[in-house]
Design a protein around this motif. Structure first.
Motif, PDB file in Angstrom:
ATOM      1  N   ARG A  38     -21.978  -1.758  90.686  1.00 35.44           N
ATOM      2  CA  ARG A  38     -21.299  -2.271  91.885  1.00 35.44           C
ATOM      3  C   ARG A  38     -19.795  -2.105  91.709  1.00 35.44           C
ATOM      4  O   ARG A  38     -19.021  -3.057  91.830  1.00 35.44           O
ATOM      5  CB  ARG A  38     -21.646  -3.752  92.119  1.00 35.44           C
ATOM      6  CG  ARG A  38     -23.104  -4.027  92.405  1.00 35.44           C
ATOM      7  CD  ARG A  38     -23.541  -3.505  93.750  1.00 35.44           C
ATOM      8  NE  ARG A  38     -22.820  -4.107  94.858  1.00 35.44           N
ATOM      9  CZ  ARG A  38     -23.130  -3.897  96.134  1.00 35.44           C
ATOM     10  NH1 ARG A  38     -24.130  -3.073  96.445  1.00 35.44           N
ATOM     11  NH2 ARG A  38     -22.439  -4.470  97.097  1.00 35.44           N
ATOM     12  N   ALA A  39     -19.388  -0.880  91.438  1.00 34.74           N
ATOM     13  CA  ALA A  39     -17.966  -0.631  91.184  1.00 34.74           C
ATOM     14  C   ALA A  39     -17.102  -1.002  92.378  1.00 34.74           C
ATOM     15  O   ALA A  39     -15.946  -1.413  92.212  1.00 34.74           O
ATOM     16  CB  ALA A  39     -17.761   0.836  90.822  1.00 34.74           C
ATOM     17  N   GLU A  40     -17.645  -0.884  93.602  1.00 33.58           N
ATOM     18  CA  GLU A  40     -16.843  -1.223  94.788  1.00 33.58           C
ATOM     19  C   GLU A  40     -16.435  -2.685  94.802  1.00 33.58           C
ATOM     20  O   GLU A  40     -15.354  -3.027  95.304  1.00 33.58           O
ATOM     21  CB  GLU A  40     -17.588  -0.856  96.076  1.00 33.58           C
ATOM     22  CG  GLU A  40     -18.888  -1.585  96.297  1.00 33.58           C
ATOM     23  CD  GLU A  40     -20.058  -0.980  95.550  1.00 33.58           C
ATOM     24  OE1 GLU A  40     -21.168  -1.527  95.679  1.00 33.58           O
ATOM     25  OE2 GLU A  40     -19.874   0.033  94.849  1.00 33.58           O
ATOM     26  N   ASP A  41     -17.270  -3.565  94.237  1.00 38.92           N
ATOM     27  CA  ASP A  41     -16.905  -4.980  94.180  1.00 38.92           C
ATOM     28  C   ASP A  41     -15.683  -5.185  93.284  1.00 38.92           C
ATOM     29  O   ASP A  41     -14.791  -5.976  93.597  1.00 38.92           O
ATOM     30  CB  ASP A  41     -18.079  -5.815  93.657  1.00 38.92           C
ATOM     31  CG  ASP A  41     -19.247  -5.866  94.636  1.00 38.92           C
ATOM     32  OD1 ASP A  41     -19.031  -5.553  95.827  1.00 38.92           O
ATOM     33  OD2 ASP A  41     -20.359  -6.202  94.217  1.00 38.92           O
ATOM     34  N   ALA A  42     -15.653  -4.462  92.151  1.00 44.30           N
ATOM     35  CA  ALA A  42     -14.504  -4.558  91.257  1.00 44.30           C
ATOM     36  C   ALA A  42     -13.256  -3.974  91.925  1.00 44.30           C
ATOM     37  O   ALA A  42     -12.158  -4.525  91.787  1.00 44.30           O
ATOM     38  CB  ALA A  42     -14.801  -3.824  89.947  1.00 44.30           C
ATOM     39  N   VAL A  43     -13.412  -2.885  92.658  1.00 40.42           N
ATOM     40  CA  VAL A  43     -12.270  -2.279  93.361  1.00 40.42           C
ATOM     41  C   VAL A  43     -11.702  -3.255  94.380  1.00 40.42           C
ATOM     42  O   VAL A  43     -10.482  -3.472  94.456  1.00 40.42           O
ATOM     43  CB  VAL A  43     -12.691  -0.966  94.049  1.00 40.42           C
ATOM     44  CG1 VAL A  43     -11.560  -0.444  94.942  1.00 40.42           C
ATOM     45  CG2 VAL A  43     -13.067   0.079  93.013  1.00 40.42           C
TER      46      VAL A  43
END
Length: 252
Positions: A38-43
């Motif tokens: 869920r890289a978008e959550d970190a972004v």
């Protein structure tokens, strides 16, 4: 309204961000831990925090410039989609024949990496386009229907289509893609005539396959990221850095 730019680099462990004002001066930097899967959550977390630090809002962002190693990591770790390759009959082994260039100059016994598409999912289509773009043998819809059934049975998640000389005339690729789209709704199709319409079977085939292999990994991530940005009030341009060193607008 400010005209801010946020630059984002997503790695396997961290997401690094930099915020620039409208004059191009650095306003803030920030780093957050990445979130596997869920890289978008970190972004989005990182942008939330750097805007707070830099005194801006999502409405103030004119551009978000995004780069990542997610694609190359997915290839190295073999986490891409189960991809099938449709090629001109007789060319199913182009991915393994390669260009006969030495992989390791001083090691003649070096092993090549396995192709991204296993041989059972490399399927020949009976068609032929001549080098000058003249159709010699049109693809047969009945055969493509049989191929679609094979792909369903094999649970293919993505299909790469790379037919001979399609850079000169993409008509056969487009016809096969049109038929498959109707038979396999929801399965993404990648055409070599769209991705890399250039001479050279191995380069064109491997690039098309790589695009298809990554669509479900990187494409889904970018769609979720765009949705998250828009929901927060971002109305600027989302630019993605490509491996060629430039950027593309609103990647999909």
């Amino acid at each position: 309204m400010e005209q801010l730019t946020v630059c984002i680099d997503v790695g396997g462990t961290f997401v690094d961000l930099a915020l620039f004002d409208k004059a191009g001066a650095l306003a803030a930097t920030h780093k957050v831990l990445n979130r596997p899967g869920r890289a978008e959550d970190a972004v989005l977390q990182g942008i939330d925090e750097i805007l707070t630090t830099g005194g801006g809002r999502y409405e103030d962002l004119a551009e978000a410039i995004y780069s990542t190693t997610l694609a190359i990591n997915a290839i190295i770790e073999r986490r891409g989609a189960r991809t099938a390759l449709l090629c001109t009959d007789g060319f199913r082994d182009a991915l393994e024949v390669r260009q006969e260039l030495p992989y390791d100059l001083y090691n003649p016994f070096a092993a090549f990496p396995e192709p991204l598409v296993r041989r059972a999912l490399r399927i020949g289509v009976r068609e032929r386009m001549l080098a000058d773009g003249t159709p010699q043998q049109a693809p047969d819809r009945a055969q493509v229907t049989e191929i679609a059934a094979r792909l369903q049975a094999a649970q293919a998640e993505s299909v790469a289509i790379c037919l001979l000389n399609s850079y000169a005339n993409p008509a056969h690729e487009q016809a096969v893609a049109e038929w498959l789209a109707a038979m396999l709704p929801g399965i993404p199709l990648t055409l070599s005539s769209d991705v890399l319409p250039e001479i050279g079977e191995y380069g064109r085939t491997s690039t098309t396959v790589t695009n298809g292999y990554l669509l479900n990994v990187v494409g889904a991530h970018l769609r979720r990221l765009r949705k998250g940005l828009r929901s927060r009030g971002f109305a600027g341009r989302l630019l993605a850095v490509t491996s060629a060193g430039g950027v593309i607008d609103e990647p999909s």
